[in-house]
Design an enzyme around this catalytic site. Sequence first.
Site, PDB file in Angstrom:
ATOM      1  N   ASP A  82       0.854  -1.194   0.000  1.00 37.65           N
ATOM      2  CA  ASP A  82       0.000   0.000   0.000  1.00 37.65           C
ATOM      3  C   ASP A  82       0.894   1.251   0.000  1.00 37.65           C
ATOM      4  O   ASP A  82       1.851   1.333   0.780  1.00 37.65           O
ATOM      5  CB  ASP A  82      -0.876  -0.050   1.264  1.00 37.65           C
ATOM      6  CG  ASP A  82      -1.996   0.960   1.259  1.00 37.65           C
ATOM      7  OD1 ASP A  82      -2.407   1.398   0.165  1.00 37.65           O
ATOM      8  OD2 ASP A  82      -2.487   1.299   2.359  1.00 37.65           O
ATOM      9  N   HIS A 197      -7.569   9.514   4.195  1.00 38.34           N
ATOM     10  CA  HIS A 197      -7.353   8.431   5.164  1.00 38.34           C
ATOM     11  C   HIS A 197      -7.821   8.829   6.555  1.00 38.34           C
ATOM     12  O   HIS A 197      -7.899  10.012   6.879  1.00 38.34           O
ATOM     13  CB  HIS A 197      -5.859   8.083   5.233  1.00 38.34           C
ATOM     14  CG  HIS A 197      -5.332   7.480   3.967  1.00 38.34           C
ATOM     15  ND1 HIS A 197      -4.145   7.864   3.389  1.00 38.34           N
ATOM     16  CD2 HIS A 197      -5.834   6.527   3.154  1.00 38.34           C
ATOM     17  CE1 HIS A 197      -3.932   7.166   2.283  1.00 38.34           C
ATOM     18  NE2 HIS A 197      -4.951   6.340   2.115  1.00 38.34           N
ATOM     19  N   ILE A 275      -9.668  -0.230   2.824  1.00 40.34           N
ATOM     20  CA  ILE A 275     -10.273  -0.074   4.159  1.00 40.34           C
ATOM     21  C   ILE A 275      -9.246  -0.418   5.238  1.00 40.34           C
ATOM     22  O   ILE A 275      -8.751  -1.539   5.299  1.00 40.34           O
ATOM     23  CB  ILE A 275     -11.501  -1.005   4.298  1.00 40.34           C
ATOM     24  CG1 ILE A 275     -12.575  -0.591   3.276  1.00 40.34           C
ATOM     25  CG2 ILE A 275     -12.054  -0.968   5.723  1.00 40.34           C
ATOM     26  CD1 ILE A 275     -13.780  -1.517   3.229  1.00 40.34           C
TER      27      ILE A 275
HETATM   28  P1  13P Z   1      -9.260   4.415   5.412  1.00 39.61           P
HETATM   29  O1  13P Z   1      -8.435   5.243   6.343  1.00 39.61           O
HETATM   30  O2  13P Z   1     -10.497   5.134   4.992  1.00 39.61           O
HETATM   31  O3  13P Z   1      -9.569   3.080   5.949  1.00 39.61           O
HETATM   32  O4  13P Z   1      -8.411   4.206   4.068  1.00 39.61           O
HETATM   33  C1  13P Z   1      -7.412   3.246   3.980  1.00 39.61           C
HETATM   34  C2  13P Z   1      -6.588   3.375   2.736  1.00 39.61           C
HETATM   35  O5  13P Z   1      -6.914   4.068   1.796  1.00 39.61           O
HETATM   36  C3  13P Z   1      -5.341   2.603   2.704  1.00 39.61           C
HETATM   37  O6  13P Z   1      -4.592   2.858   1.552  1.00 39.61           O
HETATM   38  O1  G3H Z   2      -2.469   4.418   3.840  1.00 32.47           O
HETATM   39  C1  G3H Z   2      -3.129   4.433   4.842  1.00 32.47           C
HETATM   40  C2  G3H Z   2      -3.377   3.251   5.644  1.00 32.47           C
HETATM   41  O2  G3H Z   2      -4.416   3.505   6.532  1.00 32.47           O
HETATM   42  C3  G3H Z   2      -2.119   2.778   6.334  1.00 32.47           C
HETATM   43  O3  G3H Z   2      -1.826   3.562   7.419  1.00 32.47           O
HETATM   44  O4  G3H Z   2       0.632   4.088   7.291  1.00 32.47           O
HETATM   45  O5  G3H Z   2      -0.599   4.126   9.464  1.00 32.47           O
HETATM   46  O6  G3H Z   2      -0.119   1.956   8.325  1.00 32.47           O
HETATM   47  P1  G3H Z   2      -0.395   3.423   8.171  1.00 32.47           P
HETATM   48 ZN    ZN Z   3      -4.703   4.832   0.786  1.00 34.38          ZN
END
Ligand code: 13P
Ligand code: G3H
Ligand code: ZN
Length: 354
Positions: A82, A197, A275
Site C-alpha cells: 500500500d 485516510h 479499508i
Molecule cells: P481508510 O483510512 O479510509 O480506511 O483508508 C485506507 C486506505 O486508503 C489505505 O490505503
Molecule cells: O495508507 C493508509 C493506511 O491507513 C495505512 O496507514 O501508514 O498508518 O499503516 P499506516
Molecule cells: Zn490509501
Amino acid sequence: MMITLRQLLDYAAEHDFGVPAFNINNMEQGLAIMRAADRTNSPVILQASRGARAYAGDLILQHLIKGLAEMYPHIPLCMHQDHGNSLTTCETALDYGFTSVMMDGSLEEDGATPASYDYNAGITAKVAAMAHARGASIEGELGVLGSLETGQGDKEDGHGADGVLSEEQLLTDPDEAVRFVKETSVDALAIAMGTSHGAYKFTRQPDGDILAMHVIEAIHAKLPNTHLVMHGSSSVPQELQEIFNEFGGEMKQTYGVPLAEIERGIRSGVRKVNIDTDCRLAMAGAIRKVAQTSKSEFDLRKFMKPASEAMEALCVDRFERFGTAGHAGKIAPLPLSEMATRYQSGSLAPSIHN
Ligand code: 13P
Ligand code: G3H
Ligand code: ZN
C-alpha cells in the site's frame, strides 16, 4: 493460493463486483480477514503500508502471509504494497512475496510533497516495468487524496500531502487519467475524489460537493476497462464510534464514505476498495470494552479475541456488500511466471485498450 491483483480485478470486472483491500499489521488482523473470507467464500486482498512493514518486519509479514495462504488454500490471496513511495519499496515488497504493489507517485518520495505529473508518470512507468517483468501487478495514483471541505491533505495517519491543495489537485482529471494509464501501463488506477485516510473524512453526511462520485463516473466513461481504486473508503460506522466512545474513547462525531456510495462506485468501475480505519476502529472498540468492563484482565488473548471477532464481522459485511462473496472457489490463480509471460507477449491487454 497467491494471486496477482491484475488477475483478481480482471475477474471482478468480468463479474461486476468490487474487492475490499484490508490493511494488516499483525496476525490477529490477518486471521480475522481470512476467517471472514472463508465464511463467505471470498477472494482476498491484504495490503501492508510502509508503516506496517516497519512495525511487523518484512520477514514476519512474509511468513504470516505464507501461513495464511497455507491455512486457506482455497482462498485466492493477493498481497499488496500500500502506498509505495519508491522503486526500492516496491521491489523489496516483491522480494518478500507480495504479488502486487502500489507506486504512489501523486506525492514525492517524502510522502508529503504533491508531485508533478511528469514525476508521477515517470516513476510509475518504471515501477510498472519492474513489476510486470516479475509477473506482479501495479496500482498507480493520479490526483492527491484530501478533503474537499478543507483542502487539506490527509496527515491524520502520519502521511499525506502538506499544505492546502487546490480543487484541481484534489480531483483526478479524466483526460489526464487516460494519458496516465497509457503512459504507465498500470493495472489499476487510484483516483482522488474527496476521500482521505483516517476517521475524520467529512464533518457531515457527505453529498456530491464533498464526495465527488461523479468524477469516478466521468473517468469510467473514458476508461471503461481500467480497474479503479478508491482509497480512504472506510465508512466509519456510527455504531463503531458509539462503542469506542461508550468504553472511554474520545472520538468526535465524524462521517465516512457511505456504503451505498461505494456500491455506486463499484457500478462505475471501482474494483478495489481500501479499508483500514474501520478495522482499527472495530478492534479498538472491542479492546476498550474489555479494558473497561474487566479491569482485572491481563491475558492479552482476552483482549485480542473479541477484537479479532469484531474485525471479522466487519470484513464479512464488506465482502457481502461489495459482491465479493461466493467467488473464491471460481478463480484459478495463475503463477507469477505465467503472468510475466502474458505481459511480455502482449496477450494481457493493457488496461487502456477499450
Ligand atoms: P481508510 O483510512 O479510509 O480506511 O483508508 C485506507 C486506505 O486508503 C489505505 O490505503
Ligand atoms: O495508507 C493508509 C493506511 O491507513 C495505512 O496507514 O501508514 O498508518 O499503516 P499506516
Ligand atoms: Zn490509501
